[in-house]
Each structure stands twice: as structure tokens, then as C-alpha cells.
Design an enzyme around this catalytic site. Structure first.
Site, PDB file in Angstrom:
ATOM      1  N   LYS A 194      35.551   7.284 -23.640  1.00  0.00           N
ATOM      2  CA  LYS A 194      35.630   7.222 -22.117  1.00  0.00           C
ATOM      3  C   LYS A 194      34.178   6.814 -21.618  1.00  0.00           C
ATOM      4  CE  LYS A 194      35.929  10.583 -18.184  1.00  0.00           C
ATOM      5  NZ  LYS A 194      36.199  11.900 -17.888  1.00  0.00           N
ATOM      6  N   SER A 210      39.961  12.693 -14.553  1.00  0.00           N
ATOM      7  CA  SER A 210      39.365  11.461 -14.514  1.00  0.00           C
ATOM      8  C   SER A 210      39.484  10.760 -15.785  1.00  0.00           C
ATOM      9  CB  SER A 210      37.786  11.693 -14.399  1.00  0.00           C
ATOM     10  OG  SER A 210      37.063  12.328 -15.338  1.00  0.00           O
ATOM     11  N   SER A 253      39.795  17.242 -16.574  1.00  0.00           N
ATOM     12  CA  SER A 253      39.881  15.768 -16.751  1.00  0.00           C
ATOM     13  C   SER A 253      40.372  15.229 -18.149  1.00  0.00           C
ATOM     14  CB  SER A 253      38.275  15.108 -16.611  1.00  0.00           C
ATOM     15  OG  SER A 253      38.371  14.906 -15.130  1.00  0.00           O
TER      16      SER A 253
HETATM   17  N1  GLN Z   1      39.726  16.713 -11.033  1.00  0.00           N
HETATM   18  C1  GLN Z   1      38.443  17.389 -11.240  1.00  0.00           C
HETATM   19  C2  GLN Z   1      37.146  16.913 -10.153  1.00  0.00           C
HETATM   20  O1  GLN Z   1      37.267  15.886  -9.651  1.00  0.00           O
HETATM   21  C3  GLN Z   1      37.838  17.472 -12.450  1.00  0.00           C
HETATM   22  C4  GLN Z   1      37.231  16.405 -12.949  1.00  0.00           C
HETATM   23  C5  GLN Z   1      36.652  16.464 -14.435  1.00  0.00           C
HETATM   24  O2  GLN Z   1      37.180  17.197 -15.198  1.00  0.00           O
HETATM   25  N2  GLN Z   1      35.643  15.722 -14.718  1.00  0.00           N
HETATM   26  O3  GLN Z   1      36.208  17.451 -10.018  1.00  0.00           O
END
Ligand code: GLN
Length: 498
Positions: free
Chosen positions: A80, A155, A179
Site C-alpha cells: 500500500k 482504503s 481498511s
Molecule cells: N473507512 C475508515 C475511514 O475512512 C477506515 C479507514 C482505514 O481503516 N484506514 O476512516
């Protein structure tokens, strides 16, 4: 292309170390697959063809010279793009870091390379990992390989799409509120968020430091276990890293758990959950019952405050972590500022996208004098209550089963104009980060329009070894994980609208 689409990371490693497949050929196959498919997916922000092939040649030479292979010898892995590498850029899919070159490698990257893995590229994400669909990337969204009009989740959407489509053997993602697990669910693969502190965060660009964890995305449970085996363990460079040695996740993976008690939380069903998702999860639970598991109803009453608490704590920490991007020390710097204040303001306004700006404002507000007690402090109290719920539940059961995501992959654009609807995607995943416990997604079915559904397992801290065995027990008796999305060339020319 077929080599990687059909083989798991474990199988590929075994064939490379056994001399049946050359590491160079496997690497070439990955880049062929990327060239054919990634223009439709945009899973990668950048790829490293030359260094990967050089690495693969070395793996082949070392094998010929009789050197002892690593656990991931010749396995192509994607990272990532919020995990630092000295090679290429680490952009966080943000204009702010579009040209950022890290002076050091993240600990996880060092560990992968020491195990013989080949880092094929950096994958797309929601800017600074803030989002649930990968649409918040400053470089354009990633598409779901099962249906390119759908989101891959987020994400870590790039890591999930690349792994599902066979554009790498497995990948690393980060999980602050879901994410890793949610994109794994939407792309039909395995994704594991380890216990807070099990995997070093050194070199992970910070979003919300008390919630962030790095973990694997893979096509099989064994591959996820293999990656975890390599990346877990104490790291003195991360002060929140757990000081004890990590477990052996591989040795008893094939042994089913005996006398397992599986908790079904009453709060994790009902409203907002797709009927097909609920039914697939119920069937998975029935499978465990038939295998001898005791199914126990449990209650996690503070789950209903999970999203509210998360969307105070995460933005508060983000606002503080992202203060370092000031146009002076790091990243994008606005041209021709009038004064120092203007340099800060213009650099940040130009460098950060709308969702990141929204989080910084939310977090700054929640931390400001007069509101601190009402928002941040209260959210921390809810955090304790959520932790306590899990402690109580794990007195009665060994693991909890529930959906990972309330819906299957949605259409691109369906929620991007409505932040609150987007935040609700995380309703089943955020409490795991809030409590610091491990959680994983395993594929457990498909919707009538052919989109993957995921089962989430949650367990007490440091229960990864047993959780992986529980997941493997399911996988061994199902073949969801063997279904693979088809590359565009193989799609019918006139696709039926769905
Ligand atoms: N969807 C969540 C957010 O927008 C989690 C994101 C993540 O785990 N990095 O904060």
C-alpha cells in the site's frame, strides 16, 4: 498470467524453491498481468519492473548455488502506498506527497525483503487512508475486478484489487477502521487486521496512531498466515510494538479448532444489512455449528456508538498527525506565498483533497478548547465501554462472527457525495480497531449479481494463531476462494448491464 492467477503464494514459493518455476518467469507473468489488466483497475500507483526482475534473477541464482531460501522466496508482493520504501515514491495517494521519496524502508518492507519477497509496486488508496472506496485517491479511483463499475472498497482498495486479480500474490494494507477487511470483503479475498502492536508501524505514514495496524491481504488463509509470520514481531523502532515474540501462525494451521464457542452479536445484524449478506453469514455460522462449534448469542451494546466514537478519535489523531505537512518540512509547497501563514495555508489547501480537509477540520474542532470534553474525551470514554463489551463477550465465546461489510461492492460514485453514508460502511469494522483486537475477513459467498460477500471473525488480543485455524477450517470446506474474477479480454464483448 495463469501461473499467478492459479497459484497461491505458498504454492508459488514452493515451486520456485523446488526449481519447477523460475522466479524470473513468475515475475514476468505478474508484469504481463499488470499490463493487461491494470489499465482497467488502477490498482497500482507505481510498479518496479526492473528491480523486481533483478531480484528474481538473484533468487534463481541463489537457488542454483544452493542457498537457503526465505519464507517468501520469489513471491511478488504489492505494498500500500502509505508504507515507506526507499525505492520509488510513497505518495499516500495525495498531491501533498506526490513526489515524496522516503529516506528509509518501513520495518515490514525490510522484513518482506529479508524473507525473499519481491516488491512489485505500490498500490492505490484513499488519500492518507481516509475512506472506504478508494475514490478519495488524488490519482483517480481503483475499480473492482469483479465488476469495474463498482468500488473495490477502501482504503486499501488497490492492494485488494491487485491481489484478487492476480496482479501480485498478496499485498500489505493498513487498517485504521476497516481498511484491510472491508476491501478484502468487497474483492473476495482474505484480509487480516492484527492485534494493535503485533506488527510494527515504523514507516507506515500515520493516520490515527492509536488505531493504525499493517496487515496482509491474500487469496488464501495460508497466504495470510505466511505474510503475518514474516511481518509480526517486536520492533524497537515502534514504541507501541508488543515486546514479546510473536506466535507461529503456520505450524498448526490445518488443525481444526476443538470445542470452539462462536459468539453471534445481536447488534451486528438487522437494519442496513443486505439480505444476501445476512444470509451468507448465517450459512457460514451454520457450517461452524455443523462442525461442532457452540453458537452463543452475545451482546456488544456500545457498538451503536462505534461509528460516532471512531469519527471523533480518528480525525482528532489525524488532525494532529497531519500538522507536519506545512509546506516547509514535507511535501507540497505552494509557490509565491505572501508570508509564512500564507505558505502554510496555501500548501495545505492545494496539497490535501476534500476528505482529508474535512477530517482535519473535524479533528481540530473536536480537540479545541471548549469542545474537547464534549467530543474527544467523551469518545475516549466510549472507547473504554466498547473495549469492555468485548472483554465481557470473550468470557462467553472464543471468537465472534458477523458480516465484514453490510453491503457488497457499490457503484462508483454512489456514496462519494455523502460522507455520512460512506462512514456507515465501517459499522462492523471500527470497533475492532477501537478495542485493539484482531479481526479478519474470509470470503463466504457471492450475491446474485456475482459480487463477493465476506465473513468477519473477531477474537481476543493475540488470538491470530487460533483465528487463522478457524478461518482455514471454513476455507477447506468451501471453494469461494477458488473463484477468480476474469480479466477484461475474457469478458463478453457486449456486457449485460447489471
Ligand atoms: N473507512 C475508515 C475511514 O475512512 C477506515 C479507514 C482505514 O481503516 N484506514 O476512516
Amino acid at each position: 498470467m495463469t501461473i499467478l492467477n492459479e497459484l497461491s503464494a505458498v504454492e508459488l514459493r514452493d515451486r520456485i524453491t523446488g526449481g519447477e518455476i523460475k522466479s524470473v518467469d513468475a515475475a514476468e507473468a505478474v508484469f504481463q498481468a499488470i499490463a493487461a489488466w491494470d489499465p482497467f483497475l488502477h490498482a497500482y500507483n507505481s510498479t518496479f519492473r526492473e528491480s523486481t526482475l533483478r531480484g528474481a534473477e538473484k533468487i534463481d541464482r541463489d537457488r542454483a548455488a544452493g542457498k537457503k531460501p526465505g519464507l517468501l522466496s520469489g513471491v511478488p508482493i504489492a505494498i500500500k502506498d502509505n508504507i515507506c520504501t526507499t525505492f520509488g515514491t510513497t505518495t499516500c495517494s495525495s498531491k501533498m506527497l506526490a513526489d515524496f521519496r522516503s529516506p528509509y524502508n518501513a520495518s515490514v518492507v525490510e522484513k518482506l525483503q529479508n524473507a525473499g519477497a519481491l516488491i512489485v509496486g505500490k498500490t492505490n488508496l484513499d488519500e492518507f487512508a481516509m475512506g472506504s472506496s478508494t475514490e478519495n485517491s488524488a490519482f483517480g479511483p481503483t475499480h473492482n475486478p469483479w465488476n469495474t463499475r463498482r468500488v473495490p472498497g477502501g482504503s486499501s482498495g488497490g492492494s485488494a484489487a491487485a491481489t484478487a486479480a492476480g496482479l501480485c500474490s498478496a499485498a500489505l494494507g493498513s487498517d485504521t477502521g476497516g481498511s484491510i477487511r472491508q476491501p478484502a470483503s468487497l474483492c473476495g479475498i482474505v484480509g487480516l487486521k492484527p492485534t494493535y502492536g503485533l506488527v510494527s508501524r515504523y514507516g507506515l505514514v500515520a493516520f490515527a496512531s492509536s488505531l493504525d495496524q499493517i496487515g496482509p491481504l491474500a487469496r488464501t488463509v495460508a497466504d495470510a498466515a505466511l505474510l503475518l509470520q514474516v511481518i509480526a514481531g517486536h520492533d524497537p523502532r515502534d514504541s507501541t510494538s508488543w515486546p514479546e515474540p510473536s506466535d507461529d501462525y503456520l505450524s498448526e494451521l490445518e488443525k481444526p479448532l476443538e470445542e470452539v464457542r462462536l459468539g453471534l452479536p445481536e447488534e451486528f445484524t438487522g437494519e442496513g444489512v443486505d439480505a444476501e449478506v445476512a444470509s451468507a453469514v448465517r450459512t457460514a455460522v451454520e457450517f461452524y455449528r455443523a462442525q461442532g462449534a457452540k453458537i452463543v448469542p452475545v451482546s456488544l451494546p456500545h457498538t451503536r456508538y462505534g461509528i460516532a466514537a471512531y469519527y471523533v478519535i480518528a480525525p482528532a489523531e489525524a488532525a494532529s498527525n497531519l500538522a507536519r505537512y506545512d509546506g516547509v518540512h514535507y511535501g507540497h509547497r505552494a509557490a509565491h506565498p505572501e508570508d509564512l501563514y500564507d505558505l502554510y495555508a496555501a500548501s495545505r489547501a492545494q496539497g490535501f483533497g476534500p476528505e482529508v480537509q474535512r477530517r482535519i477540520m473535524l479533528g481540530t474542532y473536536a480537540l479545541s478548547a471548549g469542545y474537547y470534553d464534549a467530543y474527544y474525551l467523551r469518545a475516549l470514554k466510549v472507547r473504554q465501554l466498547i473495549k469492555h463489551d468485548f472483554d465481557e463477550a470473550f468470557q462467553q465465546c472464543d471468537f465472534i462472527a458477523c458480516p465484514t461489510s453490510p453491503t457488497v461492492a457499490f457503484e462508483l460514485g454512489a456514496k462519494s457525495g455523502d460522507p455520512l453514508r460512506m462512514y456507515l460502511c465501517d459499522v462492523f469494522t471500527v470497533t475492532c480497531n477501537i478495542a485493539g483486537i484482531p479481526g479478519m475477513n474470509i470470503p463466504c459467498g457471492f450475491s446474485s449479481d456475482g459480487l463477493p460477500i465476506g465473513l468477519q471473525l473477531l477474537g481476543p488480543i493475540f488470538s491470530e494463531r487460533r483465528m487463522l485455524r478457524l478461518a482455514r477450517q471454513y476455507e477447506k470446506n468451501h471453494d469461494w476462494h477458488k473463484r477468480r474474477p476474469q480479466p477484461p479480454a475474457a469478458e463478453p464483448r457486449h456486457k449485460q448491464p447489471d
